[in-house]
Design an enzyme around this catalytic site. Structure first.
Site: not given
Length: 335
Positions: A141, A171, A277
């Site tokens: 992402h 992911d 992230s």
């Protein structure tokens, strides 16, 4: 010498026990005009000394102790090969195990900041260097839909990167820096040995603050985290790197959309914020045990901006899941 003189000499002369015993009879004298035959008895072998003997001894000890002495043998021989993966590997010095400052110093050079340009904005996240020539693991992402990717290393150098492979169901994404060499690769650990209560360290670039270090514990294991597989979902919330996810029947940080996937995650209370992230979750030996992927932000649930930020609920993709997917990512798989 007469017989009596011989006996007297033997009584007065000490006998060295290391001397060989005298022959039972006197050796025959060679015939006149002949050359004595050379002694054909093999010369006693000299005891091997020096590096070869030392290495042989070290090799025996290494076989008994295990892989932990391999580095010592390499130092003695002057040879260095690719280090084999081992769960006992420690990135920090032996006397610094568990020292968060030492872990941060050892691992921070392997963590990068990622800025992705999108058609309608930008996304900021983190990544983990896994090869010296610039292979980097991050979240899908963070780079999904990117038209350009810029990466900054801990020493301030900047690179352009290309996406090698992606796996939206986990992911995960693998990107590669252009023109990179001599980078410090992180040590990938073993997430199967992680236990609830273990102390962990998180390193990333929350809110663009490169190289931020936080610590906490593993608060749970095998959490079912549901994330979106729709391209562009990761850039919701102004492209700040927050990833919409679902846990316990509730959605956080935005709508996950209609296309989702679920994976088992490590839960931690180490402070994670937008921009973490793709960064690293690290054990006390300095090994990467997870890739940080989702974090709860209170402001995403209708609270005021003053309540935004980490509330001690973050999730990381176990590194064993990552390693199992690495060959597919390297092959250029895009799914």
């Amino acid at each position: 010498m007469t017989e009596s003189e011989s006996e007297s000499f033997q009584q007065q002369s000490p006998v060295n026990p290391e001397w060989p015993p005298p022959p039972a009879y006197a050796p025959a004298a060679p015939a006149p005009g002949t050359v004595p035959a050379p002694d054909t008895a093999p010369a006693p072998k000299k005891r091997t000394r020096g590096p070869l003997a030392l290495l042989a001894a070290v090799a025996i000890v290494a076989a008994a102790i295990g892989g932990g002495t391999a580095y010592g043998i390499q130092e003695l021989t002057g040879t260095h090969g690719t280090a084999a993966s081992a769960t006992a590997t420690s990135v920090v010095p032996a006397g610094k195990k568990g020292d968060i400052a030492a872990i941060a110093a050892a691992v921070s050079p392997s963590i990068v900041e990622i800025k992705a340009s999108l058609a309608d904005g930008s996304s900021t996240g983190s990544g983990v260097i896994i090869t010296s020539d610039g292979e980097i693991l991050t979240n899908n992402h963070v780079v999904s839909g990117a038209t350009q990717i810029k990466v900054s290393t801990s020493d301030g150098k900047q690179y352009t990167a290309k996406v090698v492979g992606t796996d939206s169901k986990k992911d995960l994404a693998l990107i590669k820096l252009e023109g990179a060499a001599g980078l410090k690769a992180a040590s990938l650990g073993d997430s199967s040995t992680v236990q609830v209560g273990d102390t962990v360290v998180a390193i990333g670039s929350p809110e663009g603050l490169t190289g931020t270090v936080t610590s906490g514990i593993v608060s749970a294991l095998d959490r079912d985290v549901t994330v979106s597989t729709d391209e562009g979902q990761g850039q919701q919330g102004g492209g700040d790197g927050r990833w919409p996810f679902e846990f316990g029947g509730r959605q956080f940080n935005g709508d996950t959309g209609s296309s989702t996937t679920t994976y088992k995650a490590i839960q931690t209370d180490a402070s994670l914020n937008p921009g973490n992230s793709g960064g690293a979750l690290i054990d006390m030996n300095g090994n990467i045990i997870g890739i940080n992927s989702a974090m709860y932000s209170a402001s995403a649930s209708g609270s005021s901006s003053a309540d935004a930020g980490s509330v001690g609920l973050g999730f990381a993709i176990p590194i064993d899941t990552v390693k199992a997917d690495l060959a597919s990512l390297r092959s250029g798989s895009q799914n």
